[in-house]
Design a protein around this motif. Sequence first.
Motif, short mmCIF file in Angstrom:
data_model
loop_
_atom_site.label_atom_id
_atom_site.label_comp_id
_atom_site.label_asym_id
_atom_site.label_seq_id
_atom_site.Cartn_x
_atom_site.Cartn_y
_atom_site.Cartn_z
N ILE A 228 0.85 -1.20 0.00
CA ILE A 228 0.00 0.00 0.00
C ILE A 228 0.88 1.25 0.00
O ILE A 228 0.59 2.24 -0.70
CB ILE A 228 -0.95 -0.02 1.22
N THR A 229 1.96 1.19 0.75
CA THR A 229 2.90 2.33 0.76
C THR A 229 3.54 2.52 -0.61
O THR A 229 3.67 3.65 -1.11
CB THR A 229 3.99 2.10 1.82
N VAL A 230 3.93 1.41 -1.24
CA VAL A 230 4.52 1.48 -2.59
C VAL A 230 3.54 2.12 -3.56
O VAL A 230 3.89 3.01 -4.34
CB VAL A 230 4.93 0.07 -3.06
N ALA A 236 1.56 9.39 -6.01
CA ALA A 236 2.13 10.74 -6.00
C ALA A 236 2.95 11.00 -7.25
O ALA A 236 2.99 12.13 -7.77
CB ALA A 236 2.99 10.91 -4.75
N GLN A 237 3.59 9.95 -7.78
CA GLN A 237 4.44 10.10 -8.97
C GLN A 237 3.60 10.15 -10.24
O GLN A 237 3.95 10.86 -11.19
CB GLN A 237 5.43 8.94 -9.02
N PHE A 238 2.50 9.37 -10.28
CA PHE A 238 1.64 9.33 -11.47
C PHE A 238 0.20 9.61 -11.03
O PHE A 238 -0.65 8.70 -10.99
CB PHE A 238 1.71 7.95 -12.14
N PRO A 239 -0.12 10.84 -10.70
CA PRO A 239 -1.45 11.15 -10.13
C PRO A 239 -2.60 10.87 -11.07
O PRO A 239 -3.70 10.54 -10.62
CB PRO A 239 -1.34 12.64 -9.78
N LYS A 240 -2.40 11.00 -12.35
CA LYS A 240 -3.51 10.84 -13.29
C LYS A 240 -4.04 9.41 -13.29
O LYS A 240 -5.26 9.19 -13.36
CB LYS A 240 -3.06 11.24 -14.70
#
Length: 786
Positions: A228-230, A236-240
């Motif tokens: 879940i953390t990953v 956050a890196q790929f919000p779309k």
Amino acid sequence: MLRHAIRSLARTPAFAAVAIATLALGIGANSAVFSAIDAVLLKPLPFPDGDRLMRLQQVHPRNPNTFVAPVRLTDWSRLNSTFRSISGFYTQDGSETSGELPEKLRQAFVAPRFLEVWGISPKLGRDFRPDEERFGGPNAVLISERLWRRRFNADPNILGRQLRLSTFTYSIVGVLPASFAFSDPDVDLWSPNPMDAPYAQDRAETWFNVIGRLKPGITLEQARANLITVQANLGAQFPKTDADLTVNIQPLKEVRIGGVQSSLWILFGSVSLLLLIACANIAALLLARATARRQEISVRFSLGATRAAVVRVVLAEAFVLAFGGGLLGLALAAGAIRALRILAANLPRVSEIGLDWRVALYTLGCSMATTLLCGLLPAMLATAGDVLATLAHSSRTQVAGRRPLQYALVGIQVALAVTLLAGAGLLLRSFQELGRVSPGFESSHVLTLQISSSWGETADMQALGKRTERILDWLASTPGVEGAAMSMSLPGVPEKYQVEMQLAEGRAETEPKLIAESRAVSPSYFETMRIPLLAGETCRVGTGVPNVVVNRAFADAYLNGSALGFHLRLRPGGPPTEIRGVVGNAREAGMNREPVPTVYGCYEIAQPGANFLVRTRTAPSAMDETIRRRIHEIEPLRSVYGIMPLEEHFTDAFAENRFRTILLTFFALTAVSLASVGLYGMLGYLVAARRREVGLRLALGAMRGQILSRFLLEGLGITMAGCAAGIGLALAFAKLLSGMLYGVTAWDKSTLASVVVLVLVVAALASLIPSVRAARVEPMQVLRDE
């Protein structure tokens, strides 16, 4: 002591045979169901450290799709710290074209480290090389041992041979062992899926079923928290594409067995009740036998035997009976297991059910428990009391007393039998109610089939749509065919695909969310399935304007019955689609589910897994070969498979319910039979024990009808008390069955009343013969015997 017990039982062979057969039935049925419990629920999956295998899914709050994108799978594998390895697969049906007609072979496309996750190695050959796992690399394939033996006669020189599947040629690099219990048992081919392919780089395109192997010492909770953390970091890196995603992790074993565990535990509880009934039956017989031997036992006491020694003698007889019943029960269990495999062919892990040391040990445990249950109480009661009183009571003029314990044992049998019969009756009533359900479409004269295709063809959706349209036109024009349609899911077969939709015109915050079943069908679907059009028109393809049809339940629930002209967004951010028509409610998601709001999208593209439905004028099965040849004329490189009438799919869908109902009914009828035998044996013993009393009553002027009714009422009185207790038990455990019933409650009065009437009738018949025997006693003969 055992030799003495065997000699003692040999003097009464009928008693010994009945007792052993009764125990064998109870122990054998119990062992057979335990073998299923053991194989399906208790044993780990048949892989090295199978309890570490997990299924990983991506979860979106508004999208039921749980498949994982290739790049996301790669990220999870690279960034996690709790899994030893993660891989994935997806399947499709291809056509092997070396024969007269193409043959369907199911193929799995796998991600790297596939065999490492499962913990297996090829029986012959090797794993895939890195160059074979790259885009544009050599086409390599691993085959199943089943295909190796069937198609290649187990040729040891199979490596390097070519296999042509549809338009592709594969080189065979290995054979997987027969013990490889893959998630999809129909797969015969495994090929690499190139993770570096251009089409695999879109994070929104998902198709992988993902399997992971936990590192040693890692718990499920730790793995879930880590992944879940990953995924949160990826969001956050790929919000779309990733911001709204989270992760679900389940043990693969739980996924495999699904919801069958509740059915198996209910059957195990039922068969355990059956064993208790058998034990109560034998205990009553042993008690009668021990009572008849009170004088013998008293003589043993008078000669100096201890109570413990006499108890061991009586228990030894019980052990001989239980051991004989256990051995015969083990043989019965072997036959019952073969019947289970046939009856429950769709049961998960059914091929693993069999006799082994665990089942044999369980059977031995049942025999030991049976010895105590059947023998201990009769042994203790037979050795209780005063020796001199017993010898004094041996006078031939002594009138037999009451035996309340035997009454109680028979009452227990009746109560347990009524409990089982009530459960079986409710399940049977549920099946009857399902048979009366109107599905909202006409299922008769509909033939279903599938045609092999690949996911690669979906790259050109226009060409795929034209091919699907051509196939439907050819099928519809076949002599004997009234209509043809395509649907991604079969009507009436349980399958849920609920999605949250949005109304383009907007809705108030206080109004409920639009949650509906989504179905992809061709425009001809409604006419072929004869689902009535209530308003507007059916959906169309190729108009340039996306459009859908909704059912009446959707229109009533969300749009006040007037749905035409509104526009839906079938997914967040998707284009608006116009509602062009409203059709009648159909039980799309299962015959046992009330119609729910449903949206039908126009979709005439037969991607892998699509179902073709053909309405025939004659019996559907008579058109099998005609349809197969017709499709071969226009699609010679494709295989046709899964041809069967639609109604057979309904039968398969409720295979677990049918399996549960048949077995529970068998156990219940067996229990009633055993209880009747117990009642017959008890009354028979009472008639023999009270023969002098009956003779004296007749000599003093009693009518034979009075004697008959007296014994008959005793049997019925015990039965009625047992019925009352059984109904109470059935109501107490009603919640266990409530989720498995349809159209009937767990406390259905007519069903419970029918059960009581049936048991009373059977009990009356069982009581009649001993009662008649008592009424026919000749008083003068009894007095001469005195």
